[in-house]
Motif scaffolding. Structure first.
Motif, PDB file in Angstrom:
ATOM      1  N   GLY A 167      -3.747  11.569  -9.602  1.00  0.00           N
ATOM      2  CA  GLY A 167      -3.681  10.355  -8.799  1.00  0.00           C
ATOM      3  C   GLY A 167      -4.547   9.243  -9.343  1.00  0.00           C
ATOM      4  O   GLY A 167      -4.122   8.091  -9.442  1.00  0.00           O
ATOM      5  N   LEU A 168      -5.770   9.592  -9.724  1.00  0.00           N
ATOM      6  CA  LEU A 168      -6.669   8.566 -10.268  1.00  0.00           C
ATOM      7  C   LEU A 168      -6.209   8.089 -11.631  1.00  0.00           C
ATOM      8  O   LEU A 168      -6.339   6.908 -11.958  1.00  0.00           O
ATOM      9  CB  LEU A 168      -8.097   9.102 -10.344  1.00  0.00           C
ATOM     10  CG  LEU A 168      -8.801   9.255  -9.002  1.00  0.00           C
ATOM     11  CD1 LEU A 168     -10.183   9.851  -9.195  1.00  0.00           C
ATOM     12  CD2 LEU A 168      -8.904   7.909  -8.300  1.00  0.00           C
ATOM     13  N   GLY A 169      -5.665   9.003 -12.428  1.00  0.00           N
ATOM     14  CA  GLY A 169      -5.162   8.598 -13.737  1.00  0.00           C
ATOM     15  C   GLY A 169      -4.011   7.610 -13.626  1.00  0.00           C
ATOM     16  O   GLY A 169      -3.928   6.645 -14.386  1.00  0.00           O
ATOM     17  N   PHE A 180     -11.908  -7.926  -9.890  1.00  0.00           N
ATOM     18  CA  PHE A 180     -11.669  -9.154  -9.149  1.00  0.00           C
ATOM     19  C   PHE A 180     -12.591  -9.279  -7.936  1.00  0.00           C
ATOM     20  O   PHE A 180     -12.988 -10.386  -7.560  1.00  0.00           O
ATOM     21  CB  PHE A 180     -10.200  -9.277  -8.744  1.00  0.00           C
ATOM     22  CG  PHE A 180      -9.303  -9.572  -9.912  1.00  0.00           C
ATOM     23  CD1 PHE A 180      -9.502 -10.695 -10.700  1.00  0.00           C
ATOM     24  CD2 PHE A 180      -8.282  -8.709 -10.244  1.00  0.00           C
ATOM     25  CE1 PHE A 180      -8.691 -10.966 -11.785  1.00  0.00           C
ATOM     26  CE2 PHE A 180      -7.461  -8.969 -11.330  1.00  0.00           C
ATOM     27  CZ  PHE A 180      -7.656 -10.100 -12.111  1.00  0.00           C
ATOM     28  N   ALA A 181     -12.964  -8.169  -7.333  1.00  0.00           N
ATOM     29  CA  ALA A 181     -13.919  -8.212  -6.223  1.00  0.00           C
ATOM     30  C   ALA A 181     -15.287  -8.678  -6.709  1.00  0.00           C
ATOM     31  O   ALA A 181     -15.945  -9.506  -6.054  1.00  0.00           O
ATOM     32  CB  ALA A 181     -14.032  -6.833  -5.570  1.00  0.00           C
ATOM     33  N   VAL A 182     -15.726  -8.182  -7.858  1.00  0.00           N
ATOM     34  CA  VAL A 182     -17.011  -8.602  -8.421  1.00  0.00           C
ATOM     35  C   VAL A 182     -16.967 -10.083  -8.792  1.00  0.00           C
ATOM     36  O   VAL A 182     -17.898 -10.845  -8.496  1.00  0.00           O
ATOM     37  CB  VAL A 182     -17.397  -7.732  -9.643  1.00  0.00           C
ATOM     38  CG1 VAL A 182     -18.571  -8.319 -10.399  1.00  0.00           C
ATOM     39  CG2 VAL A 182     -17.716  -6.317  -9.185  1.00  0.00           C
ATOM     40  N   LEU A 183     -15.891 -10.524  -9.437  1.00  0.00           N
ATOM     41  CA  LEU A 183     -15.764 -11.931  -9.797  1.00  0.00           C
ATOM     42  C   LEU A 183     -15.771 -12.830  -8.564  1.00  0.00           C
ATOM     43  O   LEU A 183     -16.413 -13.878  -8.553  1.00  0.00           O
ATOM     44  CB  LEU A 183     -14.487 -12.157 -10.612  1.00  0.00           C
ATOM     45  CG  LEU A 183     -14.486 -11.595 -12.029  1.00  0.00           C
ATOM     46  CD1 LEU A 183     -13.115 -11.781 -12.675  1.00  0.00           C
ATOM     47  CD2 LEU A 183     -15.573 -12.240 -12.869  1.00  0.00           C
ATOM     48  N   THR A 184     -15.075 -12.419  -7.534  1.00  0.00           N
ATOM     49  CA  THR A 184     -15.052 -13.196  -6.297  1.00  0.00           C
ATOM     50  C   THR A 184     -16.433 -13.259  -5.671  1.00  0.00           C
ATOM     51  O   THR A 184     -16.867 -14.320  -5.196  1.00  0.00           O
ATOM     52  CB  THR A 184     -14.041 -12.583  -5.312  1.00  0.00           C
ATOM     53  OG1 THR A 184     -12.753 -12.564  -5.927  1.00  0.00           O
ATOM     54  CG2 THR A 184     -13.974 -13.381  -4.020  1.00  0.00           C
ATOM     55  N   LEU A 197       0.807  -1.223   0.000  1.00  0.00           N
ATOM     56  CA  LEU A 197       0.000   0.000   0.000  1.00  0.00           C
ATOM     57  C   LEU A 197       0.837   1.268   0.000  1.00  0.00           C
ATOM     58  O   LEU A 197       0.401   2.292  -0.515  1.00  0.00           O
ATOM     59  CB  LEU A 197      -0.946   0.003   1.192  1.00  0.00           C
ATOM     60  CG  LEU A 197      -2.115  -0.962   1.029  1.00  0.00           C
ATOM     61  CD1 LEU A 197      -2.862  -1.117   2.340  1.00  0.00           C
ATOM     62  CD2 LEU A 197      -3.046  -0.517  -0.064  1.00  0.00           C
ATOM     63  N   THR A 198       2.032   1.213   0.536  1.00  0.00           N
ATOM     64  CA  THR A 198       2.892   2.385   0.454  1.00  0.00           C
ATOM     65  C   THR A 198       3.241   2.681  -1.002  1.00  0.00           C
ATOM     66  O   THR A 198       3.374   3.835  -1.397  1.00  0.00           O
ATOM     67  CB  THR A 198       4.183   2.184   1.265  1.00  0.00           C
ATOM     68  OG1 THR A 198       4.776   0.927   0.885  1.00  0.00           O
ATOM     69  CG2 THR A 198       3.920   2.185   2.752  1.00  0.00           C
ATOM     70  N   GLY A 199       3.362   1.641  -1.803  1.00  0.00           N
ATOM     71  CA  GLY A 199       3.603   1.813  -3.228  1.00  0.00           C
ATOM     72  C   GLY A 199       2.418   2.455  -3.936  1.00  0.00           C
ATOM     73  O   GLY A 199       2.581   3.227  -4.881  1.00  0.00           O
ATOM     74  N   PHE A 200       1.200   2.136  -3.480  1.00  0.00           N
ATOM     75  CA  PHE A 200       0.002   2.776  -4.033  1.00  0.00           C
ATOM     76  C   PHE A 200       0.036   4.275  -3.740  1.00  0.00           C
ATOM     77  O   PHE A 200      -0.245   5.088  -4.613  1.00  0.00           O
ATOM     78  CB  PHE A 200      -1.259   2.134  -3.447  1.00  0.00           C
ATOM     79  CG  PHE A 200      -2.534   2.700  -3.980  1.00  0.00           C
ATOM     80  CD1 PHE A 200      -2.948   2.436  -5.276  1.00  0.00           C
ATOM     81  CD2 PHE A 200      -3.331   3.499  -3.186  1.00  0.00           C
ATOM     82  CE1 PHE A 200      -4.122   2.956  -5.776  1.00  0.00           C
ATOM     83  CE2 PHE A 200      -4.509   4.026  -3.668  1.00  0.00           C
ATOM     84  CZ  PHE A 200      -4.912   3.754  -4.970  1.00  0.00           C
ATOM     85  N   GLY A 218      -4.901  -0.259 -11.504  1.00  0.00           N
ATOM     86  CA  GLY A 218      -4.971  -1.035 -10.262  1.00  0.00           C
ATOM     87  C   GLY A 218      -6.342  -0.981  -9.617  1.00  0.00           C
ATOM     88  O   GLY A 218      -6.841  -1.985  -9.110  1.00  0.00           O
ATOM     89  N   ILE A 219      -6.972   0.186  -9.647  1.00  0.00           N
ATOM     90  CA  ILE A 219      -8.311   0.327  -9.073  1.00  0.00           C
ATOM     91  C   ILE A 219      -9.303  -0.513  -9.867  1.00  0.00           C
ATOM     92  O   ILE A 219     -10.141  -1.215  -9.293  1.00  0.00           O
ATOM     93  CB  ILE A 219      -8.733   1.812  -9.033  1.00  0.00           C
ATOM     94  CG1 ILE A 219      -7.851   2.584  -8.048  1.00  0.00           C
ATOM     95  CG2 ILE A 219     -10.203   1.955  -8.661  1.00  0.00           C
ATOM     96  CD1 ILE A 219      -8.017   4.087  -8.111  1.00  0.00           C
TER      97      ILE A 219
END
Length: 118
Positions: free
Chosen positions: A90-92, A104-108, A63-66, A97-98
């Motif tokens: 930042g969002l660009g 992946f959250a939806v697939l899970t 997360l520090t890398g994020f 990753g976002i």
């Protein structure tokens, strides 16, 4: 040596997080947020880029890398677009990753069904 440096850096970051979970009353959400903010601050001070060069994925994946990527994106966007870059940079920089996290959250959620704890 590159793999060792990545493992060492990532392991130290994870160990610090585990100590914070075990020894403080901080919630995991606050620790995770603190890691992102620490990445932004270290990047703003110019201290995180040398760590990335030394540790590679061991510094960019946690997360520090994020936070570092957010700060780097803002810095680049401000140079290109001016003050509007503060809101868009930042969002660009982290959009890939976002998007991956959401997909992946939806697939899970579709594959697994939650069960109540008894």
């Amino acid at each position: 040596m590159e793999y060792f440096n990545a493992f060492l850096c990532g392991g130290i970051l994870c160990a610090i997080g585990q100590v914070l979970v075990d020894k403080t009353r901080l919630t995991p959400a606050r620790i995770l947020t603190g890691y992102v903010v620490a990445g932004v601050l270290l990047s703003a001070l110019g201290l995180y880029e040398p760590l990335v060069e030394w540790a590679g994925a061991g510094a960019t994946v946690p997360l520090t890398g994020f936070g570092h990527t957010l700060a780097k994106g803002v810095r680049t966007a401000v140079a290109e677009k001016g003050w509007l870059g503060i809101l868009t940079g930042g969002l660009g920089a982290t959009a890939g990753g976002i998007t991956a996290a959401v997909v992946f959250a939806v697939l899970t959620a579709l594959i697994f069904s939650p069960k109540e704890k008894r």
